[in-house]
Design a protein around this motif. Structure first.
Motif, mmCIF file in Angstrom:
data_model
loop_
_atom_site.group_PDB
_atom_site.id
_atom_site.type_symbol
_atom_site.label_atom_id
_atom_site.label_comp_id
_atom_site.label_asym_id
_atom_site.label_seq_id
_atom_site.Cartn_x
_atom_site.Cartn_y
_atom_site.Cartn_z
ATOM 1 N N UNK A 20 0.838 -1.194 0.000
ATOM 2 C CA UNK A 20 0.000 0.000 0.000
ATOM 3 C C UNK A 20 0.881 1.255 0.000
ATOM 4 N N UNK A 21 0.240 2.341 -0.332
ATOM 5 C CA UNK A 21 0.919 3.630 -0.308
ATOM 6 C C UNK A 21 1.370 3.953 1.114
ATOM 7 N N UNK A 22 0.549 3.596 2.083
ATOM 8 C CA UNK A 22 0.885 3.836 3.490
ATOM 9 C C UNK A 22 2.134 3.043 3.895
ATOM 10 N N UNK A 23 2.206 1.784 3.470
ATOM 11 C CA UNK A 23 3.381 0.958 3.777
ATOM 12 C C UNK A 23 4.639 1.547 3.144
ATOM 13 N N UNK A 28 9.817 4.476 3.375
ATOM 14 C CA UNK A 28 10.685 5.489 2.778
ATOM 15 C C UNK A 28 10.852 6.744 3.614
ATOM 16 N N UNK A 29 9.904 6.983 4.524
ATOM 17 C CA UNK A 29 9.940 8.227 5.274
ATOM 18 C C UNK A 29 9.304 9.389 4.517
ATOM 19 N N UNK A 30 8.765 9.115 3.337
ATOM 20 C CA UNK A 30 8.065 10.149 2.569
ATOM 21 C C UNK A 30 6.625 10.229 3.061
ATOM 22 N N UNK A 31 6.052 11.415 3.020
ATOM 23 C CA UNK A 31 4.666 11.563 3.444
ATOM 24 C C UNK A 31 3.732 10.896 2.439
ATOM 25 N N UNK A 50 14.273 8.126 -6.566
ATOM 26 C CA UNK A 50 15.400 7.274 -6.168
ATOM 27 C C UNK A 50 15.131 6.583 -4.833
ATOM 28 N N UNK A 51 14.574 7.313 -3.878
ATOM 29 C CA UNK A 51 14.242 6.746 -2.561
ATOM 30 C C UNK A 51 13.221 5.623 -2.699
ATOM 31 N N UNK A 52 12.197 5.859 -3.510
ATOM 32 C CA UNK A 52 11.153 4.854 -3.723
ATOM 33 C C UNK A 52 11.724 3.630 -4.424
#
Length: 71
Positions: A20-23, A28-31, A50-52
């Motif tokens: 999921x987007x939440x997971x 990643x630490x991204x909102x 790059x992080x994703x």
């Protein structure tokens, strides 16, 4: 000249990984709102991409980005 667009395939990558987007946000630490904007508006920030990719184990950028051409 054709109009070239770059699409970030976030939804496809998440679906393939049953994530999921939440997971992904937690990993990643991204909102979540940042991820949502990237998915909806195709707003690309290369450091976020790059992080994703790192979090999802993507080693080939063509898995994350897709070129499309308008006629």
């Amino acid at each position: 000249m054709r109009n070239t667009k770059i699409k970030f395939t976030l939804e496809k990558m998440l679906t393939e990984r049953n994530m999921t987007q939440k997971e992904l946000a937690l990993k990643t630490g991204l909102r979540e709102s940042t991820l949502s904007d990237m998915k909806r508006r195709n707003a690309l920030n290369l450091s976020h991409v790059a992080t994703i990719c790192e979090a999802l184990g993507v080693t080939d950028i063509s898995e994350a980005l897709e070129l499309t051409y308008d006629k």
